[in-house]
Design an enzyme around this catalytic site. Structure first.
Site, mmCIF file in Angstrom:
data_model
loop_
_atom_site.group_PDB
_atom_site.id
_atom_site.type_symbol
_atom_site.label_atom_id
_atom_site.label_comp_id
_atom_site.label_asym_id
_atom_site.label_seq_id
_atom_site.Cartn_x
_atom_site.Cartn_y
_atom_site.Cartn_z
ATOM 1 N N LEU A 78 3.973 16.963 -21.335
ATOM 2 C CA LEU A 78 4.867 17.637 -22.287
ATOM 3 C C LEU A 78 4.176 17.985 -23.599
ATOM 4 O O LEU A 78 3.412 17.193 -24.143
ATOM 5 C CB LEU A 78 6.082 16.739 -22.579
ATOM 6 C CG LEU A 78 6.945 16.346 -21.378
ATOM 7 C CD1 LEU A 78 8.129 15.501 -21.842
ATOM 8 C CD2 LEU A 78 7.434 17.561 -20.599
ATOM 9 N N HIS A 107 7.801 22.387 -24.362
ATOM 10 C CA HIS A 107 8.787 21.646 -23.564
ATOM 11 C C HIS A 107 9.818 20.968 -24.478
ATOM 12 O O HIS A 107 11.011 20.966 -24.188
ATOM 13 C CB HIS A 107 8.105 20.551 -22.735
ATOM 14 C CG HIS A 107 7.085 21.042 -21.758
ATOM 15 N ND1 HIS A 107 5.743 20.763 -21.900
ATOM 16 C CD2 HIS A 107 7.201 21.773 -20.624
ATOM 17 C CE1 HIS A 107 5.078 21.290 -20.871
ATOM 18 N NE2 HIS A 107 5.933 21.916 -20.095
ATOM 19 N N LEU A 165 1.821 27.732 -26.414
ATOM 20 C CA LEU A 165 1.400 26.406 -25.940
ATOM 21 C C LEU A 165 1.488 26.333 -24.419
ATOM 22 O O LEU A 165 2.406 26.877 -23.818
ATOM 23 C CB LEU A 165 2.286 25.311 -26.550
ATOM 24 C CG LEU A 165 2.313 25.221 -28.077
ATOM 25 C CD1 LEU A 165 3.108 23.985 -28.508
ATOM 26 C CD2 LEU A 165 0.909 25.166 -28.666
ATOM 27 N N GLY A 207 11.746 28.393 -20.559
ATOM 28 C CA GLY A 207 11.020 29.025 -21.647
ATOM 29 C C GLY A 207 10.725 30.490 -21.354
ATOM 30 O O GLY A 207 10.380 30.844 -20.216
ATOM 31 N N GLN A 208 10.828 31.297 -22.388
ATOM 32 C CA GLN A 208 10.458 32.713 -22.254
ATOM 33 C C GLN A 208 8.962 32.868 -21.992
ATOM 34 O O GLN A 208 8.504 33.883 -21.495
ATOM 35 C CB GLN A 208 10.836 33.483 -23.520
ATOM 36 C CG GLN A 208 10.628 34.976 -23.352
ATOM 37 C CD GLN A 208 10.773 35.735 -24.632
ATOM 38 O OE1 GLN A 208 11.746 35.528 -25.350
ATOM 39 N NE2 GLN A 208 9.823 36.602 -24.934
ATOM 40 N N LYS A 209 8.179 31.836 -22.319
ATOM 41 C CA LYS A 209 6.750 31.829 -22.039
ATOM 42 C C LYS A 209 6.469 32.308 -20.614
ATOM 43 O O LYS A 209 5.545 33.057 -20.363
ATOM 44 C CB LYS A 209 6.229 30.407 -22.274
ATOM 45 C CG LYS A 209 4.968 30.020 -21.582
ATOM 46 C CD LYS A 209 3.774 30.555 -22.313
ATOM 47 C CE LYS A 209 2.447 30.074 -21.811
ATOM 48 N NZ LYS A 209 2.318 29.784 -20.413
ATOM 49 N N GLN A 232 9.285 34.125 -14.406
ATOM 50 C CA GLN A 232 9.979 32.986 -13.800
ATOM 51 C C GLN A 232 11.450 32.988 -14.228
ATOM 52 O O GLN A 232 12.359 32.799 -13.406
ATOM 53 C CB GLN A 232 9.299 31.689 -14.244
ATOM 54 C CG GLN A 232 10.073 30.421 -13.923
ATOM 55 C CD GLN A 232 9.237 29.194 -14.191
ATOM 56 O OE1 GLN A 232 8.327 28.874 -13.446
ATOM 57 N NE2 GLN A 232 9.544 28.484 -15.257
ATOM 58 N N VAL A 270 7.074 28.788 -27.882
ATOM 59 C CA VAL A 270 6.512 28.036 -29.006
ATOM 60 C C VAL A 270 5.004 28.282 -29.032
ATOM 61 O O VAL A 270 4.330 28.191 -27.997
ATOM 62 C CB VAL A 270 6.821 26.527 -28.862
ATOM 63 C CG1 VAL A 270 6.156 25.738 -29.977
ATOM 64 C CG2 VAL A 270 8.325 26.306 -28.874
#
Ligand code: AMP
Length: 281
Positions: A33, A37, A184, A147-149, A153, A176
């Site tokens: 994490l 996260h 990250l 997460g939009q990261k 997905q 983030v």
């Protein structure tokens, strides 16, 4: 905080909460994490009564050539962080629990999983949708946080939830980034400090793309070339794709308008890095 790897125990604990009309929030992760996260966990903590964190490095979403065996794992630190964030239940199943011998059931979405990441990692999303469907069936949360990261997905999960009629709210959480703008990722542990500096070019390139669209440039070929230039200036030359898609259908964008996902993937050392920005154009 309770930690268990047992499906029966998770079901019973969640059932108990649901009988008291508690809102259940699920944060699915592969552990190791970081603050990305933790931002999902914090949002779930604010919005739900009972927060379930799952930690499971899912072999089904790695191809044999990928890094499943060496994917970073640090359960001790994860449990400490989860405890500090006020997580109620941590679900840490074993591979054997999730995929018993002769396991054979997979959830497969067509089209949206065949482009971008799916074009390069053909079995990846089959693993993602299967594990997420299993977690949804086991935990039956009211909301699940992603997460939009990992934008594709998220779009794939939104499609699965809509088409398979899961009564679950999918919550998109912002990416983030570190102080240089790099999104990250658990895989940053594989990068050297000079490589991390190069990787900062990813966000600069995306920001450049956004600026061009906002300034009225509508030639996406030109915007793509400019993004590739910025990446190259940072030494990032192994580019898998730079893409413009409608959010969240992921259909190709031909002209500005609506929500546009600008996404890209580059290779750096042994790592593939992905990032994106969604803009209202
Ligand atoms: P992973 O453990 O990589 O499978 O990620 C678990 C969840 O955390 C996914 O929904 C990811 O999109 C999300 N996530 C990973 N990195 C970030 C980040 N930098 N910012 C926001 N969410 C993230």
């Amino acid at each position: 905080m309770i930690r268990t790897g047992s499906i029966v125990r998770v079901r019973n604990l969640v059932k108990e909460q649901k009988s008291g009309s508690k809102e259940i929030g699920l944060v699915p992760t592969m552990g190791s994490l970081h603050d990305g996260h933790l931002s999902l966990i914090r949002k779930a903590r604010r919005e739900c009564d009972y927060v379930v964190l799952s930690i499971f490095v899912n072999p089904a979403q790695f191809s044999p050539a990928e890094d499943f065996d060496i994917y970073p794992r640090d359960l001790k630190s994860d449990l400490r962080l989860a405890h500090n964030e006020g997580v109620d239940l941590v679900f840490t199943p074993s591979v054997q629990t999730m995929y018993p011998k002769d396991y054979s059931s997979y959830v497969i979405l067509e089209k949206i999983t065949e482009i971008l990441e799916g074009a390069i990692r053909p079995t990846h999303f089959r693993g993602v949708t299967t594990i997420v469907a299993k977690l949804f069936n086991i935990i039956q949360p009211d909301s699940a946080y992603f997460g939009q990261k990992d934008a594709q997905q998220l779009a794939v999960i939104n499609t699965m939830v809509r088409e398979l009629n899961y009564p679950i709210k999918i919550v998109r959480c912002p990416t983030v980034r570190d102080k240089r703008g790099l999104a990250l990722s658990s895989r940053h542990q594989y990068l050297t400090p000079p490589q991390l500096k190069e990787a900062a070019g990813i966000y600069c390139a995306l920001v450049e793309g956004v600026a061009l669209i906002k300034s009225g440039v509508s030639d996406f070929g030109r915007i793509r070339r400019r993004i590739i230039d910025v990446l190259s200036n940072y030494g990032l030359k192994r580019i898998d794709y730079v893409s413009f898609n409608q959010w969240d259908s992921l259909l190709p964008v031909r002209k500005p308008g609506g929500k546009i996902l600008i996404s890209l993937a580059v290779r750096l050392g042994k790592v593939r890095l992905i990032d994106n920005i969604i803009l209202d154009a």
